[in-house]
Motif scaffolding. Sequence first.
Motif, PDB file in Angstrom:
ATOM      1  N   LYS A 267       0.831  -1.205   0.000  1.00 45.07           N
ATOM      2  CA  LYS A 267       0.000   0.000   0.000  1.00 45.07           C
ATOM      3  C   LYS A 267       0.867   1.258   0.000  1.00 45.07           C
ATOM      4  N   CYS A 268       0.499   2.229  -0.860  1.00 39.06           N
ATOM      5  CA  CYS A 268       1.159   3.529  -0.899  1.00 39.06           C
ATOM      6  C   CYS A 268       0.145   4.603  -0.482  1.00 39.06           C
ATOM      7  N   GLU A 269       0.626   5.646   0.161  1.00 42.00           N
ATOM      8  CA  GLU A 269      -0.271   6.699   0.644  1.00 42.00           C
ATOM      9  C   GLU A 269      -0.721   7.624  -0.477  1.00 42.00           C
ATOM     10  N   GLU A 270       0.097   7.774  -1.510  1.00 40.49           N
ATOM     11  CA  GLU A 270      -0.248   8.686  -2.602  1.00 40.49           C
ATOM     12  C   GLU A 270       0.453   8.259  -3.884  1.00 40.49           C
ATOM     13  N   ARG A 271       0.036   8.869  -4.981  1.00 46.30           N
ATOM     14  CA  ARG A 271       0.654   8.605  -6.278  1.00 46.30           C
ATOM     15  C   ARG A 271       1.936   9.427  -6.452  1.00 46.30           C
ATOM     16  N   ASP A 273       4.907  11.333  -9.239  1.00 49.67           N
ATOM     17  CA  ASP A 273       5.072  11.966 -10.545  1.00 49.67           C
ATOM     18  C   ASP A 273       5.753  11.020 -11.538  1.00 49.67           C
ATOM     19  N   ILE A 301       0.272   3.448  -9.394  1.00 49.68           N
ATOM     20  CA  ILE A 301       0.661   4.489  -8.434  1.00 49.68           C
ATOM     21  C   ILE A 301       1.239   5.743  -9.087  1.00 49.68           C
ATOM     22  N   LYS A 303       0.894   9.362 -11.056  1.00 45.73           N
ATOM     23  CA  LYS A 303      -0.106  10.417 -11.192  1.00 45.73           C
ATOM     24  C   LYS A 303      -0.578  10.519 -12.640  1.00 45.73           C
ATOM     25  N   SER A 404       8.215  13.884  -7.425  1.00 47.14           N
ATOM     26  CA  SER A 404       8.232  12.690  -6.567  1.00 47.14           C
ATOM     27  C   SER A 404       8.507  11.454  -7.421  1.00 47.14           C
ATOM     28  N   VAL A 418      -2.930   2.371  -4.265  1.00 50.96           N
ATOM     29  CA  VAL A 418      -3.348   3.530  -3.472  1.00 50.96           C
ATOM     30  C   VAL A 418      -4.847   3.415  -3.254  1.00 50.96           C
ATOM     31  N   ASP A 419      -5.287   3.544  -2.012  1.00 55.09           N
ATOM     32  CA  ASP A 419      -6.733   3.556  -1.742  1.00 55.09           C
ATOM     33  C   ASP A 419      -7.300   4.898  -2.180  1.00 55.09           C
ATOM     34  N   GLU A 420      -8.221   4.848  -3.148  1.00 52.32           N
ATOM     35  CA  GLU A 420      -8.785   6.092  -3.695  1.00 52.32           C
ATOM     36  C   GLU A 420     -10.303   5.967  -3.749  1.00 52.32           C
TER      37      GLU A 420
END
Length: 420
Positions: A267-271, A273, A301, A303, A404, A418-420
């Motif tokens: 699991k990643c907290e955000e996407r 670049d 993951i 963006k 990033s 990523v949970d979205e």
Amino acid sequence: MNQTILYGKDHLTVSLPEDAVLIEPEHVPAMSSPEKGVVDSLQNPIGTPPLKEMVQAGDTVAIVISDITRPTPNDVLVPLLIEELDHVPRENFVIINGTGTHRDQTKAEFISMLGQWVVDNIRIINNHCHEKEELVNLGKSKFGCDVYLNKEYVEADFRIVTGFIEPHFFAGFSGGPKGIMPGIAGIETIMTFHNARMIGDPRSTWGNMEDNPLQEMTREVNNMCLPHFMLNVTLNGAKEITNVFSGDLTQAHEKGCEYAKEHAMVKCEERFDVVITSNSGYPLDQNLYQAVKGMSAAHKIVKENGAIIVAAECADGLPDHGNFARLFSMADTPQELLDMIEDPDFHMFDQWQVQKQAVIQNWADVYVYSKLDAPQIEQAMLKPCPDISETLTDLKQAAGENLSVAVLPLGPLTIPYVDE
């Protein structure tokens, strides 16, 4: 910082920003004795009697293996299967190479996959999905096609499927019933399994088994001519056996998928670049067709309007078999490819891989570092990457200092989300 990533039969060392995020599965050490682990599993399987008790001395036995694009350690598994069934004459065995729509393997390749003794002593055939005389029609699938499977498999007294279990970019997980369908299926059946509606379904994705239409179809086809026994393994990043799952197709595969999911999904907290990924090295990065899997893992993951850099050796080209390269000449943009493939009247094998790639390209730019020359990469509507560090520098100059970056050194052996 410097980071190694899998590439071909070795690895690459890539210079990355110090704040780059490394995303890897939990490392699972190899079994201390994989041979003992396999034999123990064959003698104490999940949901069936011990293998030896299930096979009569006079039975004909078909063993289905995955082809050379998969790192299944068949040089370990197949000899142990034959040894466990030492009461069956060698001439009663046939090994069926589950090529799906891929090319035949050569004798030298079979030696590398199975070992010299197996090649010298056991009959081996390639599945030919286009040759109807080598297939058997088992009836109609509820998905709308006739079901064709390899004739020698269907007619064998005892049927065994081997494989390895890892997350799969549209079937949820590999292994289990996928060894049969599409491994030894006919082209009509494979085309339905990979049609635009099935591949485009949002449930057809990494790690999802519950309501995945591809899993539903592969189970349906298997139930028309069920393998009597499954032998699957899980592997770590070094392609070493970490666990063995054998016995009943459904029960043993389910246990294997649970194990693989526990260790491979991150699991990643955000996407990000930019996401740099391998295609898990040889044998999966032999061609650009297979490299879509690494792109797909990164797609989870990256963006929107970001960039994916995939390192895949592609020693076997785009490849030469099938329509993968041809499809790119039939449109000018990824969106045009999608529109063409999603037309209900359009059907061409290999379209599924191009469909997945086009979806990714509509989300992010994709750069390819490989042995392919620039025109070959551009032919597939992708961007050449002669040097990963230089491409990163160019992306940073265009986007600014806050770029990033994440890296998947093992490629699709890791499935980030990523949970979205």
